[in-house]
Design a protein around this motif. Structure first.
Motif, PDB file in Angstrom:
ATOM      1  N   GLU A 108       0.876  -1.175   0.000  1.00  0.00           N
ATOM      2  CA  GLU A 108       0.000   0.000   0.000  1.00  0.00           C
ATOM      3  C   GLU A 108       0.911   1.222   0.000  1.00  0.00           C
ATOM      4  OE1 GLU A 108      -2.473  -0.388   3.468  1.00  0.00           O
ATOM      5  OE2 GLU A 108      -3.828  -1.805   2.472  1.00  0.00           O
TER       6      GLU A 108
ATOM      7  N   ILE B  31       2.240   3.002  -6.464  1.00  0.00           N
ATOM      8  CA  ILE B  31       1.258   3.621  -7.377  1.00  0.00           C
ATOM      9  C   ILE B  31       0.713   2.730  -8.496  1.00  0.00           C
ATOM     10  CG2 ILE B  31       2.131   5.973  -7.008  1.00  0.00           C
ATOM     11  CD1 ILE B  31       3.265   5.227 -10.120  1.00  0.00           C
TER      12      ILE B  31
ATOM     13  N   ASN C 108      -1.353   0.316  -8.674  1.00  0.00           N
ATOM     14  CA  ASN C 108      -2.807   0.095  -8.661  1.00  0.00           C
ATOM     15  C   ASN C 108      -3.600   1.394  -8.752  1.00  0.00           C
ATOM     16  OD1 ASN C 108      -4.210  -2.258  -8.825  1.00  0.00           O
ATOM     17  ND2 ASN C 108      -3.696  -2.947  -6.754  1.00  0.00           N
TER      18      ASN C 108
ATOM     19  N   GLY D  41      -3.447   3.837  -6.682  1.00  0.00           N
ATOM     20  CA  GLY D  41      -3.692   4.428  -5.359  1.00  0.00           C
ATOM     21  C   GLY D  41      -2.748   5.590  -5.098  1.00  0.00           C
ATOM     22  N   PRO D  42      -3.007   6.376  -4.031  1.00  0.00           N
ATOM     23  CA  PRO D  42      -2.114   7.507  -3.754  1.00  0.00           C
ATOM     24  C   PRO D  42      -0.756   7.024  -3.225  1.00  0.00           C
ATOM     25  CG  PRO D  42      -3.758   7.281  -2.012  1.00  0.00           C
ATOM     26  CD  PRO D  42      -4.073   6.235  -3.047  1.00  0.00           C
TER      27      PRO D  42
ATOM     28  N   THR E 119      -2.184  -5.712  -4.065  1.00  0.00           N
ATOM     29  CA  THR E 119      -1.654  -4.743  -3.096  1.00  0.00           C
ATOM     30  C   THR E 119      -1.727  -5.357  -1.687  1.00  0.00           C
ATOM     31  OG1 THR E 119      -2.470  -2.988  -4.511  1.00  0.00           O
ATOM     32  CG2 THR E 119      -1.846  -2.355  -2.275  1.00  0.00           C
TER      33      THR E 119
ATOM     34  N   SER F  59      -0.879  -4.929   2.507  1.00  0.00           N
ATOM     35  CA  SER F  59      -0.592  -3.953   3.579  1.00  0.00           C
ATOM     36  C   SER F  59       0.694  -4.348   4.308  1.00  0.00           C
ATOM     37  CB  SER F  59      -1.755  -3.919   4.578  1.00  0.00           C
ATOM     38  OG  SER F  59      -1.825  -5.161   5.258  1.00  0.00           O
TER      39      SER F  59
END
Ligand code: PMP
Length: 302
Positions: free
Chosen positions: A203, A206, A208, A210-211, A239, A241
């Motif tokens: 996570e 970038i 995917n 996402g920020p 992704t 975590s």
């Protein structure tokens, strides 16, 4: 085994058939890259890239190597540069592992720090600046160098194919520079177009969409799309975590006696997710790029 140089130990690492509960009675085979002499997958890149640069006349016995790196590349490069007796300057964002930086120093490399908040982009910029001031310098730049994916296409992926009992259903691996994923995925798809190539990111990376934000999983995650990714066939992006990656790091030590780093933990967490969706008795191949021993000061074990 009698050897003359430590670099002879690079490659031909073991492939483990993990004995754990895996969904759908599938197998997960992990390539144990911690068994390279510098302790990570990146020794392969140092060996292949320097040999090529030497043959192509890009480096000679007076060259200074300069590279922006999160750590393992620096260790691999410094280790291989020793055999050519070349000085190495490694440009490292401050946040990266204390142990890796100690090992780079041990190998005789000079470390130049860049601010953590500027990430790897800041280190690349600084390396380019140094290149202009240091005479006869060479910046391999793993993020753009085609020798990066080629390394794994020529070494790691064929080794896996040779050791694997049966065919590969899916190849699951993390991406930092993207070289090991891109080169291996290409090799496996050339052998069998039905192999699924699944990239793993933490996570905060970038791929995917996402920020971008910081993460504790070290060695994977991208701040920009690596150029080789434009041509890489990716069937899926998973992704993971930090929590899930470190959970596997802890579990694998206690249950398998394996000291794996957090990018390996993420690769395993993703492989287990992938196993749930694939047909029964699939063969999933993944990479464990390094060992947890170089992250112990971060208190990764609970
Ligand atoms: N895991 C670790 C621990 C690494 O150091 C790296 C290299 N940054 C990777 C995974 C990813 O390798 P690549 O650069 O080939 O994507």
């Amino acid at each position: 085994m009698l050897i003359k140089q430590v670099t002879q130990l690079i490659g031909d690492t073991p492939l483990i058939d993990l004995q754990m509960e895996i969904p759908n009675q599938s197998h997960i085979y992990a390539k144990l890259e911690m068994y390279n002499p510098g302790g990570s997958i990146k020794d392969r890149l140092g060996k292949y890239l320097f040999q090529k640069a030497w043959e192509e006349g890009k480096i000679n016995n007076q060259t200074t190597i300069i590279e922006p790196t999160a750590g393992n590349t620096g260790i691999g490069f410094a280790l291989v540069a020793q055999t050519y007796q070349l000085p190495t300057i490694l440009v490292v964002p401050e946040k990266f592992s204390f142990e890796k930086q100690e090992l780079m120093k041990a190998l005789g490399a000079k470390i130049v720090h860049t601010p953590s908040e500027e990430g790897i982009k800041g280190a690349i910029k600084k390396a380019r600046e140094l290149e202009k001031t240091v005479e006869n310098s060479f910046v391999p730049l793993q993020f753009e160098n085609k020798a990066n994916p080629e390394t794994y296409h020529h070494t790691l992926a064929p080794e896996i194919s040779a050791d694997l009992p049966g065919s590969i259903t899916a190849f699951v691996a993390g991406a930092g520079s993207g070289g090991s994923f891109a080169g291996s995925a290409q090799y496996f798809k050339e052998q069998d177009p039905n192999v699924k190539a699944i990239v793993v990111e933490p996570e905060g990376s970038i791929l995917n969409g996402g920020p971008a934000h910081s993460h504790k999983t070290e060695g994977i995650g991208v701040e920009f799309t690596p150029p080789f990714f434009k041509d890489t066939m990716m069937d899926e992006i998973v992704t993971i975590s930090d929590e899930d990656a470190f959970f596997q790091v802890n579990k694998v030590a206690k249950e398998q006696g394996l000291f794996i780093g957090s990018s390996s933990g993420a690769a395993l967490a993703a492989s287990l997710q992938v196993a749930e969706k694939l047909p029964p008795k699939s063969n999933i191949v993944t990479i464990f790029p390094d060992s947890s021993e170089r992250y112990l000061s971060q208190h990764i074990y609970q």
